[in-house]
Motif scaffolding. Structure first.
Motif, PDB file in Angstrom:
ATOM      1  N   ALA A   1       0.824  -1.212   0.000  1.00  0.00           N
ATOM      2  CA  ALA A   1       0.000   0.000   0.000  1.00  0.00           C
ATOM      3  C   ALA A   1       0.855   1.259   0.000  1.00  0.00           C
ATOM      4  CB  ALA A   1      -0.934  -0.008   1.209  1.00  0.00           C
ATOM      5  N   VAL A   2       1.926   1.257   0.794  1.00  0.00           N
ATOM      6  CA  VAL A   2       2.786   2.438   0.894  1.00  0.00           C
ATOM      7  C   VAL A   2       3.480   2.708  -0.435  1.00  0.00           C
ATOM      8  CG1 VAL A   2       4.887   3.332   1.959  1.00  0.00           C
ATOM      9  CG2 VAL A   2       3.108   2.315   3.388  1.00  0.00           C
ATOM     10  N   LEU A   3       4.037   1.661  -1.053  1.00  0.00           N
ATOM     11  CA  LEU A   3       4.728   1.853  -2.334  1.00  0.00           C
ATOM     12  C   LEU A   3       3.751   2.207  -3.460  1.00  0.00           C
ATOM     13  CD1 LEU A   3       7.804   1.527  -3.144  1.00  0.00           C
ATOM     14  CD2 LEU A   3       7.184   0.926  -0.810  1.00  0.00           C
ATOM     15  N   SER A   4       2.552   1.664  -3.392  1.00  0.00           N
ATOM     16  CA  SER A   4       1.560   1.940  -4.436  1.00  0.00           C
ATOM     17  C   SER A   4       0.799   3.225  -4.189  1.00  0.00           C
ATOM     18  CB  SER A   4       0.559   0.778  -4.523  1.00  0.00           C
ATOM     19  OG  SER A   4       1.195  -0.448  -4.772  1.00  0.00           O
ATOM     20  N   ALA A   5       0.911   3.776  -2.973  1.00  0.00           N
ATOM     21  CA  ALA A   5       0.153   4.972  -2.575  1.00  0.00           C
ATOM     22  C   ALA A   5      -1.345   4.747  -2.749  1.00  0.00           C
ATOM     23  CB  ALA A   5       0.613   6.193  -3.370  1.00  0.00           C
ATOM     24  N   GLY A   6      -1.787   3.560  -2.383  1.00  0.00           N
ATOM     25  CA  GLY A   6      -3.203   3.235  -2.484  1.00  0.00           C
ATOM     26  C   GLY A   6      -3.446   1.796  -2.089  1.00  0.00           C
ATOM     27  N   ALA A   7      -4.683   1.356  -2.197  1.00  0.00           N
ATOM     28  CA  ALA A   7      -5.028  -0.012  -1.832  1.00  0.00           C
ATOM     29  C   ALA A   7      -4.336  -1.006  -2.764  1.00  0.00           C
ATOM     30  CB  ALA A   7      -6.542  -0.203  -1.891  1.00  0.00           C
ATOM     31  N   PRO A   8      -3.735  -2.059  -2.223  1.00  0.00           N
ATOM     32  CA  PRO A   8      -3.075  -3.052  -3.076  1.00  0.00           C
ATOM     33  C   PRO A   8      -4.079  -3.826  -3.926  1.00  0.00           C
ATOM     34  CG  PRO A   8      -2.351  -3.232  -0.789  1.00  0.00           C
ATOM     35  CD  PRO A   8      -3.549  -2.331  -0.795  1.00  0.00           C
ATOM     36  N   ALA A   9      -3.598  -4.416  -4.994  1.00  0.00           N
ATOM     37  CA  ALA A   9      -4.430  -5.261  -5.842  1.00  0.00           C
ATOM     38  C   ALA A   9      -4.963  -6.439  -5.039  1.00  0.00           C
ATOM     39  CB  ALA A   9      -3.626  -5.757  -7.041  1.00  0.00           C
ATOM     40  N   TRP A  10      -6.115  -6.959  -5.457  1.00  0.00           N
ATOM     41  CA  TRP A  10      -6.748  -8.018  -4.679  1.00  0.00           C
ATOM     42  C   TRP A  10      -5.891  -9.282  -4.622  1.00  0.00           C
ATOM     43  CZ3 TRP A  10      -8.008 -12.793  -6.677  1.00  0.00           C
ATOM     44  CH2 TRP A  10      -8.031 -12.924  -8.065  1.00  0.00           C
ATOM     45  N   GLN A  11      -5.107  -9.531  -5.655  1.00  0.00           N
ATOM     46  CA  GLN A  11      -4.235 -10.712  -5.631  1.00  0.00           C
ATOM     47  C   GLN A  11      -3.218 -10.611  -4.497  1.00  0.00           C
ATOM     48  OE1 GLN A  11      -4.782  -8.798  -8.344  1.00  0.00           O
ATOM     49  NE2 GLN A  11      -4.948 -10.033 -10.231  1.00  0.00           N
ATOM     50  N   ILE A  12      -2.699  -9.399  -4.273  1.00  0.00           N
ATOM     51  CA  ILE A  12      -1.743  -9.184  -3.190  1.00  0.00           C
ATOM     52  C   ILE A  12      -2.411  -9.411  -1.842  1.00  0.00           C
ATOM     53  CG2 ILE A  12      -0.329  -7.440  -2.024  1.00  0.00           C
ATOM     54  CD1 ILE A  12       0.210  -6.203  -4.769  1.00  0.00           C
ATOM     55  N   VAL A  13      -3.601  -8.898  -1.686  1.00  0.00           N
ATOM     56  CA  VAL A  13      -4.331  -9.052  -0.423  1.00  0.00           C
ATOM     57  C   VAL A  13      -4.599 -10.524  -0.130  1.00  0.00           C
ATOM     58  CG1 VAL A  13      -6.462  -8.502   0.804  1.00  0.00           C
ATOM     59  CG2 VAL A  13      -5.375  -6.766  -0.635  1.00  0.00           C
ATOM     60  N   VAL A  14      -4.994 -11.271  -1.147  1.00  0.00           N
ATOM     61  CA  VAL A  14      -5.283 -12.695  -0.963  1.00  0.00           C
ATOM     62  C   VAL A  14      -4.029 -13.451  -0.525  1.00  0.00           C
ATOM     63  CG1 VAL A  14      -5.921 -14.830  -2.154  1.00  0.00           C
ATOM     64  CG2 VAL A  14      -7.262 -12.751  -2.518  1.00  0.00           C
ATOM     65  N   LEU A  15      -2.899 -13.203  -1.195  1.00  0.00           N
ATOM     66  CA  LEU A  15      -1.664 -13.887  -0.820  1.00  0.00           C
ATOM     67  C   LEU A  15      -1.236 -13.523   0.598  1.00  0.00           C
ATOM     68  CD1 LEU A  15       0.491 -13.661  -4.079  1.00  0.00           C
ATOM     69  CD2 LEU A  15      -0.774 -15.636  -3.197  1.00  0.00           C
ATOM     70  N   ALA A  16      -1.339 -12.248   0.943  1.00  0.00           N
ATOM     71  CA  ALA A  16      -0.957 -11.812   2.294  1.00  0.00           C
ATOM     72  C   ALA A  16      -1.825 -12.499   3.344  1.00  0.00           C
ATOM     73  CB  ALA A  16      -1.070 -10.293   2.409  1.00  0.00           C
ATOM     74  N   LEU A  17      -3.117 -12.605   3.081  1.00  0.00           N
ATOM     75  CA  LEU A  17      -4.017 -13.252   4.035  1.00  0.00           C
ATOM     76  C   LEU A  17      -3.722 -14.744   4.157  1.00  0.00           C
ATOM     77  CD1 LEU A  17      -7.460 -11.535   3.314  1.00  0.00           C
ATOM     78  CD2 LEU A  17      -6.079 -11.370   5.396  1.00  0.00           C
ATOM     79  N   LEU A  18      -3.448 -15.398   3.038  1.00  0.00           N
ATOM     80  CA  LEU A  18      -3.157 -16.828   3.087  1.00  0.00           C
ATOM     81  C   LEU A  18      -1.893 -17.103   3.902  1.00  0.00           C
ATOM     82  CD1 LEU A  18      -4.012 -17.940  -0.560  1.00  0.00           C
ATOM     83  CD2 LEU A  18      -5.132 -18.718   1.547  1.00  0.00           C
ATOM     84  N   TYR A  19      -0.862 -16.311   3.684  1.00  0.00           N
ATOM     85  CA  TYR A  19       0.363 -16.537   4.459  1.00  0.00           C
ATOM     86  C   TYR A  19       0.183 -16.150   5.926  1.00  0.00           C
ATOM     87  CZ  TYR A  19       3.349 -18.097   0.670  1.00  0.00           C
ATOM     88  OH  TYR A  19       3.918 -18.862  -0.325  1.00  0.00           O
ATOM     89  N   ALA A  20      -0.706 -15.192   6.211  1.00  0.00           N
ATOM     90  CA  ALA A  20      -1.011 -14.859   7.597  1.00  0.00           C
ATOM     91  C   ALA A  20      -1.739 -16.010   8.275  1.00  0.00           C
ATOM     92  CB  ALA A  20      -1.858 -13.586   7.662  1.00  0.00           C
ATOM     93  N   VAL A  21      -2.671 -16.641   7.565  1.00  0.00           N
ATOM     94  CA  VAL A  21      -3.375 -17.804   8.122  1.00  0.00           C
ATOM     95  C   VAL A  21      -2.386 -18.924   8.417  1.00  0.00           C
ATOM     96  CG1 VAL A  21      -5.033 -19.633   7.611  1.00  0.00           C
ATOM     97  CG2 VAL A  21      -5.597 -17.265   7.056  1.00  0.00           C
ATOM     98  N   GLY A  22      -1.503 -19.190   7.478  1.00  0.00           N
ATOM     99  CA  GLY A  22      -0.515 -20.239   7.688  1.00  0.00           C
ATOM    100  C   GLY A  22       0.405 -19.958   8.868  1.00  0.00           C
ATOM    101  N   ALA A  23       0.699 -18.683   9.103  1.00  0.00           N
ATOM    102  CA  ALA A  23       1.588 -18.319  10.205  1.00  0.00           C
ATOM    103  C   ALA A  23       0.963 -18.608  11.562  1.00  0.00           C
ATOM    104  CB  ALA A  23       1.969 -16.843  10.107  1.00  0.00           C
ATOM    105  N   HIS A  24      -0.357 -18.833  11.614  1.00  0.00           N
ATOM    106  CA  HIS A  24      -0.993 -19.251  12.865  1.00  0.00           C
ATOM    107  C   HIS A  24      -0.307 -20.517  13.391  1.00  0.00           C
ATOM    108  CE1 HIS A  24      -3.954 -20.903  15.645  1.00  0.00           C
ATOM    109  NE2 HIS A  24      -4.626 -19.769  15.597  1.00  0.00           N
ATOM    110  N   GLY A  25       0.024 -21.435  12.485  1.00  0.00           N
ATOM    111  CA  GLY A  25       0.712 -22.654  12.901  1.00  0.00           C
ATOM    112  C   GLY A  25       2.082 -22.377  13.477  1.00  0.00           C
ATOM    113  N   ILE A  26       2.784 -21.405  12.899  1.00  0.00           N
ATOM    114  CA  ILE A  26       4.097 -21.031  13.422  1.00  0.00           C
ATOM    115  C   ILE A  26       3.965 -20.507  14.850  1.00  0.00           C
ATOM    116  CG2 ILE A  26       6.066 -19.484  13.118  1.00  0.00           C
ATOM    117  CD1 ILE A  26       5.472 -19.515  10.105  1.00  0.00           C
ATOM    118  N   MET A  27       2.956 -19.676  15.086  1.00  0.00           N
ATOM    119  CA  MET A  27       2.749 -19.124  16.424  1.00  0.00           C
ATOM    120  C   MET A  27       2.369 -20.208  17.428  1.00  0.00           C
ATOM    121  SD  MET A  27       3.631 -16.188  15.745  1.00  0.00           S
ATOM    122  CE  MET A  27       3.986 -15.479  14.142  1.00  0.00           C
ATOM    123  N   THR A  28       1.626 -21.204  16.969  1.00  0.00           N
ATOM    124  CA  THR A  28       1.285 -22.318  17.859  1.00  0.00           C
ATOM    125  C   THR A  28       2.535 -23.058  18.299  1.00  0.00           C
ATOM    126  OG1 THR A  28      -0.918 -22.614  16.896  1.00  0.00           O
ATOM    127  CG2 THR A  28       0.046 -24.515  18.015  1.00  0.00           C
TER     128      THR A  28
END
Length: 300
Positions: A167-194
């Motif tokens: 968002a900072v580099l784009s000066a706006g909302a990121p493309a939906w593909q970026i948001v989806v990938l970020a969310l998927l890797y955030a979900v996976g990181a739940h296992g790392i935190m466990t």
């Protein structure tokens, strides 16, 4: 021993080295890496705004992540007295309420620095600061939940910095593909935190923190963590293949294959192998993040 305790009791100011230990530099890498994944995925040349990249890295790692560690140690000082009595606060190397003041000052510094990254960067910083306190502090203390607590930390360690960098580099909302990938890797990181919760198993039991290793037991918690880490990566591989990024998808599949091997080693002794996996499997996991970031930059 009595001399040491007397020194701790009479200490009025924290040891400089203890402050560095408090904000745990080793934990800064994941959010900094995720921020860089966001920068790469944006498709904007890094040298077009190098100051935004540098400020964002400092904000994501030393400032916001460091602040969250200080806040967590202050709110967890009674748990640490059981699990890790050598930590700066229970050991007395950071006396009185110094731990709280450090966390509050760093919270204010985070907001001030976040304001320099524009509305998207500032909004993400506000979310990150509030999330850090919601995770650790009463009456919310989401850390008590083995699902909500690790989920919030995973979001702030991987998803939020990735979104912010793009968002900072784009000066706006990121493309939906970026948001989806970020969310998927955030979900996976739940296992790392466990898996990270294994080190506090005994103290969590005694103080009512219902982490998954406590509620499910080490073996079942480790299995859940492995599935949670693996399935989002399978989704990433499928998405990249559908988007025509076959080579990137194959690279992530190869990294996941090695992770599966490491998971089998982990499951042979979950409590004993968790630290090993955090240094092995997690490295492979975050490597896949950067591969995905390079893949998506050609789509936006």
């Amino acid at each position: 021993m009595s001399v040491s305790l007397g020194i701790q009791a009479s200490r009025r100011r924290p040891e400089p080295r203890a402050i560095l230990t408090l904000i745990k530099p080793i934990t800064w890498f994941p959010p900094v890496w995720a921020y860089l994944c966001g920068v790469v995925s944006s498709g904007v040349p890094v040298m077009s705004a190098p100051w935004l990249v540098l400020i964002g890295m400092v904000l994501a790692g030393p400032v916001v992540c460091g602040m969250s560690q200080a806040a967590n140690d202050w709110c967890d000082r009674h748990v640490d007295a059981i699990n890790e009595p050598h930590r700066p606060i229970p050991s007395g190397r950071i006396p009185g309420r110094w731990g709280l003041w450090i966390a509050l000052v760093m919270s204010a510094a985070a907001l001030a620095l976040g304001a320099t990254l524009g509305p998207w960067g500032f909004g993400a910083t506000v979310f990150g600061v509030l999330a850090a306190w919601a995770y650790s502090a009463e009456p919310v203390r989401l850390k008590k939940s083995g699902w909500w607590g690790p989920g919030l930390v995973a979001l702030c360690y991987e998803g939020l910095p990735w979104f912010t960098g793009a968002a900072v580099l784009s000066a706006g909302a990121p493309a939906w593909q970026i948001v989806v990938l970020a969310l998927l890797y955030a979900v996976g990181a739940h296992g790392i935190m466990t898996l990270n919760d294994f080190k506090a198993l005994e103290g969590d039991r005694q103080t009512g923190v219902n982490s998954l290793p406590v509620t499910l037991g080490p073996e079942r918690a480790a299995r859940v963590a492995c599935w949670v880490m693996a399935l989002p990566q399978v989704a990433v591989i499928a998405l990249l293949t559908g988007w025509g990024q076959v080579y990137h998808a194959a690279a992530i599949a190869a990294l996941l294959g090695v992770q599966v091997w490491a998971m089998r080693v982990l499951l042979s002794d979950p409590k004993g192998r968790a630290p090993w996996y955090n240094g092995t499997g997690v490295t492979l996991y975050v490597s896949g993040m950067m591969v995905a970031a390079f893949a998506v930059r050609t789509l936006v």
